[in-house]
Motif scaffolding. Structure first.
Motif, PDB file in Angstrom:
ATOM      1  N   LEU A 150       0.718  -1.288  -0.053  1.00  0.00           N
ATOM      2  CA  LEU A 150      -0.158  -0.151   0.004  1.00  0.00           C
ATOM      3  C   LEU A 150       0.755   1.269   0.033  1.00  0.00           C
ATOM      4  O   LEU A 150       0.140   2.341  -0.344  1.00  0.00           O
ATOM      5  N   GLN A 151       2.158   1.409   0.493  1.00  0.00           N
ATOM      6  CA  GLN A 151       2.935   2.387   0.192  1.00  0.00           C
ATOM      7  C   GLN A 151       3.033   3.121  -1.041  1.00  0.00           C
ATOM      8  O   GLN A 151       2.992   4.277  -0.812  1.00  0.00           O
ATOM      9  N   GLY A 152       3.006   2.184  -1.910  1.00  0.00           N
ATOM     10  CA  GLY A 152       2.940   2.808  -3.349  1.00  0.00           C
ATOM     11  C   GLY A 152       1.657   2.950  -3.999  1.00  0.00           C
ATOM     12  O   GLY A 152       1.549   3.266  -5.082  1.00  0.00           O
ATOM     13  N   ASN A 153       0.472   2.304  -3.371  1.00  0.00           N
ATOM     14  CA  ASN A 153      -0.643   1.833  -3.957  1.00  0.00           C
ATOM     15  C   ASN A 153      -1.793   2.351  -2.912  1.00  0.00           C
ATOM     16  O   ASN A 153      -2.787   1.747  -2.825  1.00  0.00           O
ATOM     17  N   LYS A 154      -1.886   3.779  -2.504  1.00  0.00           N
ATOM     18  CA  LYS A 154      -2.998   3.872  -1.576  1.00  0.00           C
ATOM     19  C   LYS A 154      -4.263   3.953  -2.084  1.00  0.00           C
ATOM     20  O   LYS A 154      -5.421   3.936  -1.762  1.00  0.00           O
ATOM     21  N   ASP A 155      -4.351   4.094  -3.813  1.00  0.00           N
ATOM     22  CA  ASP A 155      -5.632   4.118  -4.475  1.00  0.00           C
ATOM     23  C   ASP A 155      -5.923   2.806  -4.989  1.00  0.00           C
ATOM     24  O   ASP A 155      -6.696   2.564  -6.029  1.00  0.00           O
ATOM     25  N   ILE A 156      -5.573   1.732  -4.210  1.00  0.00           N
ATOM     26  CA  ILE A 156      -5.716   0.475  -4.433  1.00  0.00           C
ATOM     27  C   ILE A 156      -7.290   0.105  -4.269  1.00  0.00           C
ATOM     28  O   ILE A 156      -8.171   0.712  -3.751  1.00  0.00           O
ATOM     29  N   ASN A 157      -7.886  -0.752  -5.305  1.00  0.00           N
ATOM     30  CA  ASN A 157      -9.266  -1.038  -5.424  1.00  0.00           C
ATOM     31  C   ASN A 157      -9.595  -2.209  -4.838  1.00  0.00           C
ATOM     32  O   ASN A 157     -10.921  -2.572  -4.625  1.00  0.00           O
ATOM     33  N   GLY A 158      -8.723  -3.011  -4.759  1.00  0.00           N
ATOM     34  CA  GLY A 158      -9.177  -4.278  -4.133  1.00  0.00           C
ATOM     35  C   GLY A 158      -7.942  -5.261  -3.997  1.00  0.00           C
ATOM     36  O   GLY A 158      -6.883  -5.131  -4.459  1.00  0.00           O
ATOM     37  N   ILE A 159      -8.081  -6.470  -3.172  1.00  0.00           N
ATOM     38  CA  ILE A 159      -7.077  -7.270  -2.652  1.00  0.00           C
ATOM     39  C   ILE A 159      -7.875  -8.914  -2.769  1.00  0.00           C
ATOM     40  O   ILE A 159      -8.870  -8.988  -1.932  1.00  0.00           O
ATOM     41  N   LEU A 160      -7.248  -9.729  -3.677  1.00  0.00           N
ATOM     42  CA  LEU A 160      -7.773 -11.208  -3.647  1.00  0.00           C
ATOM     43  C   LEU A 160      -6.718 -11.871  -2.788  1.00  0.00           C
ATOM     44  O   LEU A 160      -5.323 -11.830  -2.968  1.00  0.00           O
ATOM     45  N   SER A 161      -7.269 -12.582  -1.831  1.00  0.00           N
ATOM     46  CA  SER A 161      -6.256 -13.649  -1.009  1.00  0.00           C
ATOM     47  C   SER A 161      -7.074 -14.917  -0.999  1.00  0.00           C
ATOM     48  O   SER A 161      -8.362 -15.135  -1.047  1.00  0.00           O
ATOM     49  N   ASN A 162      -6.240 -15.747  -0.986  1.00  0.00           N
ATOM     50  CA  ASN A 162      -6.538 -17.329  -0.890  1.00  0.00           C
ATOM     51  C   ASN A 162      -7.055 -17.955   0.633  1.00  0.00           C
ATOM     52  O   ASN A 162      -7.165 -19.009   0.765  1.00  0.00           O
ATOM     53  N   ALA A 163      -6.697 -16.897   1.589  1.00  0.00           N
ATOM     54  CA  ALA A 163      -6.586 -17.437   2.759  1.00  0.00           C
ATOM     55  C   ALA A 163      -7.129 -16.384   3.973  1.00  0.00           C
ATOM     56  O   ALA A 163      -6.841 -15.197   3.698  1.00  0.00           O
ATOM     57  N   ASP A 164      -8.264 -16.662   4.536  1.00  0.00           N
ATOM     58  CA  ASP A 164      -8.876 -15.779   5.609  1.00  0.00           C
ATOM     59  C   ASP A 164      -8.083 -15.220   6.493  1.00  0.00           C
ATOM     60  O   ASP A 164      -8.027 -13.757   6.721  1.00  0.00           O
ATOM     61  N   GLN A 165      -6.958 -15.877   7.171  1.00  0.00           N
ATOM     62  CA  GLN A 165      -5.956 -15.589   7.989  1.00  0.00           C
ATOM     63  C   GLN A 165      -5.343 -14.450   7.373  1.00  0.00           C
ATOM     64  O   GLN A 165      -5.181 -13.144   7.943  1.00  0.00           O
ATOM     65  N   GLN A 166      -4.870 -14.531   5.995  1.00  0.00           N
ATOM     66  CA  GLN A 166      -4.289 -13.468   5.107  1.00  0.00           C
ATOM     67  C   GLN A 166      -5.203 -12.115   4.899  1.00  0.00           C
ATOM     68  O   GLN A 166      -4.758 -11.062   5.042  1.00  0.00           O
ATOM     69  N   THR A 167      -6.349 -12.419   4.698  1.00  0.00           N
ATOM     70  CA  THR A 167      -7.519 -11.199   4.503  1.00  0.00           C
ATOM     71  C   THR A 167      -7.690 -10.545   5.687  1.00  0.00           C
ATOM     72  O   THR A 167      -7.856  -9.133   5.639  1.00  0.00           O
ATOM     73  N   MET A 168      -7.647 -11.222   6.854  1.00  0.00           N
ATOM     74  CA  MET A 168      -7.552 -10.339   8.229  1.00  0.00           C
ATOM     75  C   MET A 168      -6.488  -9.260   8.339  1.00  0.00           C
ATOM     76  O   MET A 168      -6.515  -8.206   8.596  1.00  0.00           O
ATOM     77  N   GLY A 169      -5.400  -9.840   7.871  1.00  0.00           N
ATOM     78  CA  GLY A 169      -4.026  -8.827   7.936  1.00  0.00           C
ATOM     79  C   GLY A 169      -4.375  -7.704   7.087  1.00  0.00           C
ATOM     80  O   GLY A 169      -3.905  -6.809   7.244  1.00  0.00           O
ATOM     81  N   ALA A 170      -4.738  -8.088   5.746  1.00  0.00           N
ATOM     82  CA  ALA A 170      -5.035  -7.186   4.809  1.00  0.00           C
ATOM     83  C   ALA A 170      -5.879  -6.225   5.154  1.00  0.00           C
ATOM     84  O   ALA A 170      -5.672  -4.841   5.024  1.00  0.00           O
TER      85      ALA A 170
END
Length: 344
Positions: A229-249
């Protein structure tokens, strides 16, 4: 929903994961003094919530079958440490030393694990989450000795996630997405990332701003996504294959001043936290998995094989729930009692 099995406290699983010293070395069971079976579970990592949930299903079903059938089923867990070579050695040892009558495994490297076969004592093996053999997408038997695969092709879940991201992005140009994979050298995650790209790369309005590794861990994912995110504050979405990871995201987005409900955010696994995040609208959707039920199904197939009963060579993991496997807020509002099977 059908009744869900209780999720065991992580500390108990970890304690069992420390050693296999208590496992019998007397050879295959089914002795004259009564039917008894020693089942070894080879966890991808005994510290991983998914593997812990699979083991809870194994333990619970073992107790049920022991009571129902008048037999004794003992279970032990080994820690694969998210390392393919470690798990390969564990499979070879469990299959040749007489310590196991049956083996259940969540493979770290399904193709590589095939090198352990044939096992010296002809011990039946059931695999959970991904197959053992050269084709990570093929659920039917590829390796002699693997009597059942409790899984679904990894590309199915990843393709569904990507298709939903495409729908989210249809009126956004450019639509900037980040990919959050588990282990970038794992055949399972390679297949998932490839499936994401197969769908997303066809759409000119979608830009992949980075692919990072979360290692199925909340804190590692938080760090990885924070860096992204440091270079992508305008991100529109994140795909993750694991819920633990998505919680971190999710935490990384919040730390960056981004409301996670304003971007496309998805996960995989069906943890209780994920179900609540989708129900609340914090995540766009989720991909349900049922590791407790899957562990129980794998144990059933091993016991059936040992007792000469019919075995399901393939148990479709996506068919184990009463709805899903992809869920939205609307789905969960229609199923208010559903909570998920496990904690991430």
């Amino acid at each position: 929903m059908k009744p869900l099995l209780r999720v065991i406290a992580g500390a108990g699983v970890l304690a069992l994961g420390a050693s296999l010293a208590g496992c019998s070395s007397a050879g295959p069971a089914g002795n004259a003094d009564g039917e008894s079976y020693n089942i070894v579970f080879l966890a991808a990592s005994s510290q991983n919530g998914y593997s812990q949930a699979v083991y809870e299903g194994i333990e619970t079903r073992a107790a049920e079958l022991s009571a129902e059938l008048g037999i004794t089923i003992t279970t032990k867990i080994q820690d694969g440490q998210f390392d393919a070579n470690t798990q390969l050695s564990q499979m070879q040892n469990a299959g040749t030393t007489g310590q196991a009558d049956g083996i259940i495994v969540v493979p770290n490297d399904g193709p590589g694990l095939a090198a352990a076969f044939p096992l010296g004592n002809d011990v039946p093996v059931a695999t959970v989450l991904n197959p053992i053999g050269p084709d990570i997408e093929k659920m039917e038997q590829q390796t002699d000795g693997v009597i059942s695969t409790v899984a679904s092709p990894p590309s199915i879940g990843a393709t569904g996630q990507a298709e939903q991201a495409v729908e989210y992005c249809k009126d956004i140009d450019p639509c900037k997405l980040g990919l959050l994979a588990g282990l970038l050298n794992s055949p399972l995650d390679v297949a998932r990332v490839d499936a994401w790209h197969q769908v997303l790369d066809k759409h000119k309005n979608i830009t992949i701003v980075g692919t990072v590794e979360g290692a199925y861990d909340r804190d590692k994912s938080l760090t990885a996504v924070s860096n992204l995110l440091q270079g992508n504050k305008d991100i529109n979405g994140i795909l993750s294959n694991a819920d633990q990871q998505t919680m971190g995201a999710q935490i990384a987005l919040e730390d960056a001043g981004i409301d996670p409900s304003t971007v496309f955010l998805t996960g995989g696994g069906g943890t209780k936290e994920a179900v609540e995040a989708v129900r609340a609208g914090t995540w766009s959707n989720g991909y349900l998995n049922y590791p407790v039920t899957m562990g129980g199904k794998a144990l059933e197939q091993i016991v059936n094989q040992l007792r000469g009963e019919p075995v399901e060579a393939v148990v479709d993991a996506d068919s184990l729930g009463d709805f899903g496997p992809f869920i939205t807020q609307k789905d969960l509002l229609e199923h208010p009692d559903y909570t998920g099977e496990w904690n991430g």
